[in-house]
Design an enzyme around this catalytic site. Structure first.
Site, mmCIF file in Angstrom:
data_model
loop_
_atom_site.group_PDB
_atom_site.id
_atom_site.type_symbol
_atom_site.label_atom_id
_atom_site.label_comp_id
_atom_site.label_asym_id
_atom_site.label_seq_id
_atom_site.Cartn_x
_atom_site.Cartn_y
_atom_site.Cartn_z
ATOM 1 N N GLU A 47 -9.397 5.775 3.446
ATOM 2 C CA GLU A 47 -10.395 4.862 3.889
ATOM 3 C C GLU A 47 -9.278 3.769 4.322
ATOM 4 O O GLU A 47 -8.228 3.580 3.453
ATOM 5 C CB GLU A 47 -11.454 4.471 2.956
ATOM 6 C CG GLU A 47 -11.144 3.521 1.891
ATOM 7 C CD GLU A 47 -9.773 3.845 0.778
ATOM 8 O OE1 GLU A 47 -9.851 5.226 0.789
ATOM 9 O OE2 GLU A 47 -9.191 3.153 0.226
ATOM 10 N N SER A 68 1.590 -9.784 -0.881
ATOM 11 C CA SER A 68 1.430 -8.152 -0.731
ATOM 12 C C SER A 68 1.668 -7.522 0.621
ATOM 13 O O SER A 68 1.845 -6.298 0.551
ATOM 14 C CB SER A 68 -0.091 -7.935 -1.051
ATOM 15 O OG SER A 68 -0.920 -8.959 -0.203
ATOM 16 N N LYS A 105 0.803 -1.385 0.083
ATOM 17 C CA LYS A 105 0.240 0.113 -0.096
ATOM 18 C C LYS A 105 0.758 1.204 0.023
ATOM 19 O O LYS A 105 0.241 2.390 -0.563
ATOM 20 C CB LYS A 105 -0.856 -0.034 1.139
ATOM 21 C CG LYS A 105 -1.875 -1.169 1.081
ATOM 22 C CD LYS A 105 -2.981 -0.948 0.314
ATOM 23 C CE LYS A 105 -4.219 -1.975 0.359
ATOM 24 N NZ LYS A 105 -5.054 -1.810 -0.812
HETATM 25 C C1 LIG Z 1 -1.498 -6.976 2.606
HETATM 26 C C2 LIG Z 1 -2.602 -6.515 1.789
HETATM 27 N N1 LIG Z 1 -2.927 -7.253 0.588
HETATM 28 C C3 LIG Z 1 -3.834 -7.049 -0.328
HETATM 29 C C4 LIG Z 1 -4.833 -6.226 0.025
HETATM 30 C C5 LIG Z 1 -6.222 -5.903 -0.802
HETATM 31 O O1 LIG Z 1 -5.934 -4.681 -1.458
HETATM 32 P P1 LIG Z 1 -5.673 -4.537 -3.204
HETATM 33 O O2 LIG Z 1 -6.591 -5.736 -3.855
HETATM 34 O O3 LIG Z 1 -5.786 -3.469 -3.473
HETATM 35 O O4 LIG Z 1 -4.170 -4.958 -3.388
HETATM 36 C C6 LIG Z 1 -4.728 -5.063 1.366
HETATM 37 C C7 LIG Z 1 -5.654 -4.413 1.788
HETATM 38 O O5 LIG Z 1 -5.812 -3.921 2.793
HETATM 39 C C8 LIG Z 1 -3.542 -5.517 2.133
HETATM 40 O O6 LIG Z 1 -3.578 -5.197 3.231
#
Ligand SMILES: Cc1ncc(COP(=O)(O)O)c(C=O)c1O
Lengths: 264, 390
Positions: B107, B372, B85
């Site tokens: 948000e 992620s 993020k």
């Molecule tokens: C570690 C992590 N991965 C994935 C996501 C999902 O978001 P996005 O689909 O935009 O990557 C989040 C959202 O808070 C997150 O904190």
């Protein structure tokens, strides 16, 4: 051909009161009574809101009213029934206000056709700005009803002209920087905007958002408004007397009378 | 001419008129300021010196052995803040500063985007207000404390489902009221144009690095890439540089309770409609009312998805599958114990789907999982769920 909304503005010889209620709040039956009560207490146009689960342009009072209405099972079918039953006994214009997804899910053409068949005279879609307005405007034209478009303090002159060219019925001037709900004072900038909008369009210009007292109504009229829209101030009265349909009717009626008196 | 606000039929700008001036201003700034060397130089500093890019592409020996192919993790869990993020938060906050805005609103669901925005606000000297649903405040308590320590104000949202969707509603309402001073730093590839495009561009650094790293290590592009999809920003970020290649792309959605139960699998089980400014797949009823989503992971608990994903789904370029709460939890423990890496519950969805994808791959095939984020934020929740079995 002028619409019922257009005729109301040109025929009245005074600014009009648009009274806003949420369809199905607190129930279908009481909702119809409130529409009739508002009319008999001086509302010139009824704005009936089709509730949405995620109303991003609305403040707490309208949000709660929409939740009540959805909880009571309100659907577009309910909305059209209310319009039809109201229309059966009244020539007062009815404007439907809702959010894009409600219209899109029924099919834009179907929604407008059904609204027109029920006796609605105009539709406003809170989250369909100029960029997204075309399919809605087209459906409105084909159904013979007015597409009410919004202008705001942040609307540039260039946009204003484009919006005025696409709108019909009247222009809905968002009178605050923010969501619906009561405000203590009228934003002084609205006065200037009102004049700017009137300079580019021959359509009636009607401010709404944050207008809820007779004093505020008079202030808008002095500034040149062709009418005012009152929403949260009226809907709040529904909330006050929730379990007492007669009390609700009286409270809503009293508020509408107060606002209407400022226009006569 | 193609409409820059659309991905096929998806996207657009379904917002109240009051916001249109702000979107025009933002789009103009995005087109003119971001390409400037002055901006790019600042961005490089913050991403590399400050946030810790580039993140490793780790070859995982144990997972590779278990899955039966060559498995790499793209380590966004090692980015400052603990999730991808921050790439987007730094980009947008910097852009907002160039635009002369002094206040950021955001948000957050999992709290990772809120933390990322709080970090960006702290380092760039901007005021930060984060909207967060009551339910998420409870299950992501650690991140709430982090945001406050970083100087951000956390505003609880008690309307609707009290999760991410409602936090976005409140942030939009704040933006309408404060549009002249405030930038809405949206946390995923959702919302009205230009957000889906802008957030994608700021997250594409993940895929650009992955491409370089895999070419360096393997001399060829991967056979498959798997990422989780909430709004879809980490997935778009890693997919984008591979869209024109043969690499198979997979998105893991929140299957929640499984067939018949509550879920957050917007692309697998939803229908197109309008929410939060864009036309995209949604979880909704027959009348267009948005339904509550559910996922064990707050970051995937959202009834919408970015419009570009809707486009990629319809044209078949990316395949989206559901991963249930149970499967994600299993993958959470599996990665922790097999590689010593505790993944975010969101990322655990990608790990679980990767195992499924790997079953169709050969021993020498290359599989990249976008990790992620790290799972520190989830340990209390998982410990409570696991109970005595931990
Ligand atoms: C570690 C992590 N991965 C994935 C996501 C999902 O978001 P996005 O689909 O935009 O990557 C989040 C959202 O808070 C997150 O904190």
């Amino acid at each position: 051909m002028t619409s019922r909304i257009g005729e109301a503005f040109s025929g009245a010889g005074r600014p009009l009161l648009v009274a806003c209620l949420v369809a199905g709040d607190p129930s279908e039956e009481v909702s119809l009574e409130l529409m009739r009560e508002a009319e008999s207490c001086g509302a010139d146009i009824i704005e009936l809101v089709m509730p949405h689960s995620d109303p991003v342009a609305d403040g707490p009072v309208m949000q709660k009213a929409m939740q009540r209405a959805l909880h009571a099972g309100t659907t577009p079918g309910t909305l059209f029934t209310l319009v039809r039953e109201f229309r059966a006994r009244s020539g007062t214009p009815v404007l439907v206000l809702t959010y894009a997804n409600i219209v899109v899910q029924r099919g834009i053409e179907s929604f407008y056709r059904d609204a027109a068949a029920a006796g609605a005279d105009g539709i406003a879609v809170a989250d369909a700005p100029l960029e997204e307005a075309d399919p809605f405007c087209r459906a409105a034209r084909e159904s013979g009803i007015d597409q009410i478009l919004f202008v705001s303090q942040t609307t540039s002159r260039e946009r204003l002209e484009k919006i005025a060219a696409k709108a019909s019925g009247f222009l809905y001037l968002v009178a605050v920087l923010g969501v619906t709900g009561d405000r203590e004072k009228i934003d002084p900038r609205v006065i200037g905007i009102l004049q700017a909008v009137k300079a580019v369009s021959t359509l009636p210009v009607v401010p709404g958002f944050g207008i809820g007292t007779a004093g505020q109504v008079r202030e808008m009229v002095r500034a040149g408004a062709d009418g005012v829209i009152a929403g949260s101030a009226i809907v709040r009265e529904v909330e006050r007397a929730l379990n007492d349909p007669r009390g609700t009717r009286e409270a809503v009626g009293a508020k509408v009378r107060e606002l209407a008196s400022a226009l006569r | 001419m193609t409409d820059p606000s659309r991905f096929g039929v998806y996207g657009g700008q379904f917002v109240p008129e009051t916001l249109m001036a702000a979107l025009e201003e933002l789009e103009h700034a995005f087109r003119t300021i971001v390409p400037k060397e002055e901006f790019q130089e600042e961005m490089r500093y913050y991403l590399h010196e400050y946030a810790g890019r580039k993140t490793p592409l780790t070859f995982c020996r144990n997972v590779s052995r278990d899955f039966g192919c060559r498995v790499y993790l793209k380590r966004e869990d090692l980015l400052h803040s603990g999730a991808h993020k921050l790439n987007n938060a730094l980009g947008q906050a910097l852009l907002a500063r160039f635009m002369g805005k002094r206040r950021l609103i955001a948000e957050t669901g999992a709290g990772q985007h809120g933390v990322a925005t709080a970090i960006a606000g702290a380092v760039l000297g901007m005021q930060v207000v984060v909207y967060m649903g009551d339910e998420d405040i409870e299950r992501q308590a650690l991140n709430v404390v982090r945001m406050k320590m970083l100087g951000a104000q956390v505003t609880p949202v008690s309307s609707g489902s009290r999760t991410l969707k409602d936090a976005i509603n409140e942030a939009l309402r704040d933006w309408v009221a404060n549009v002249e001073t405030t930038h809405y730093l949206i946390g995923s590839v959702v919302g009205p144009h230009p957000f889906p495009t802008m957030v994608r561009d700021f997250q594409t650094v993940i895929g650009t690095e992955t491409r370089e790293q895999v070419l360096e290590k393997e001399g060829r592009l991967p056979d498959a890439i798997v990422a989780c999809v909430g709004g879809g920003s980490n997935a778009i970020g890693i997919f984008t540089p591979f869209l024109d290649e043969k690499t198979r792309l997979y998105g893991a959605e929140a299957g929640g309770e499984g067939p018949g139960g509550r879920h957050g699998a917007t692309l697998c089980r939803g229908r197109p409609g309008v929410l939060h400014g864009a036309y995209s797949y949604l979880i909704q009823d027959a009348f267009g009312q948005i339904l509550e989503s559910h996922s064990i992971s707050a970051g995937l608990d959202y009834p919408g998805v970015g419009p570009e994903h809707s486009f990629l789904r319809d044209c078949g370029r990316v395949s989206y599958y559901q991963v249930t709460d149970r499967e994600a939890l299993d993958a959470f423990f599996y990665l922790s114990r097999s590689e010593g890496i505790i993944p975010a519950l969101e990322s655990a969805h990608a790990v679980s789907l990767a195992e499924r994808v790997a079953s169709g791959l050969a021993k020498d095939d290359i599989l990249v999982i976008n990790l992620s984020g790290r799972g520190d934020k989830d340990v209390a929740q998982v410990a409570a769920l696991a109970g005595d079995t931990l």
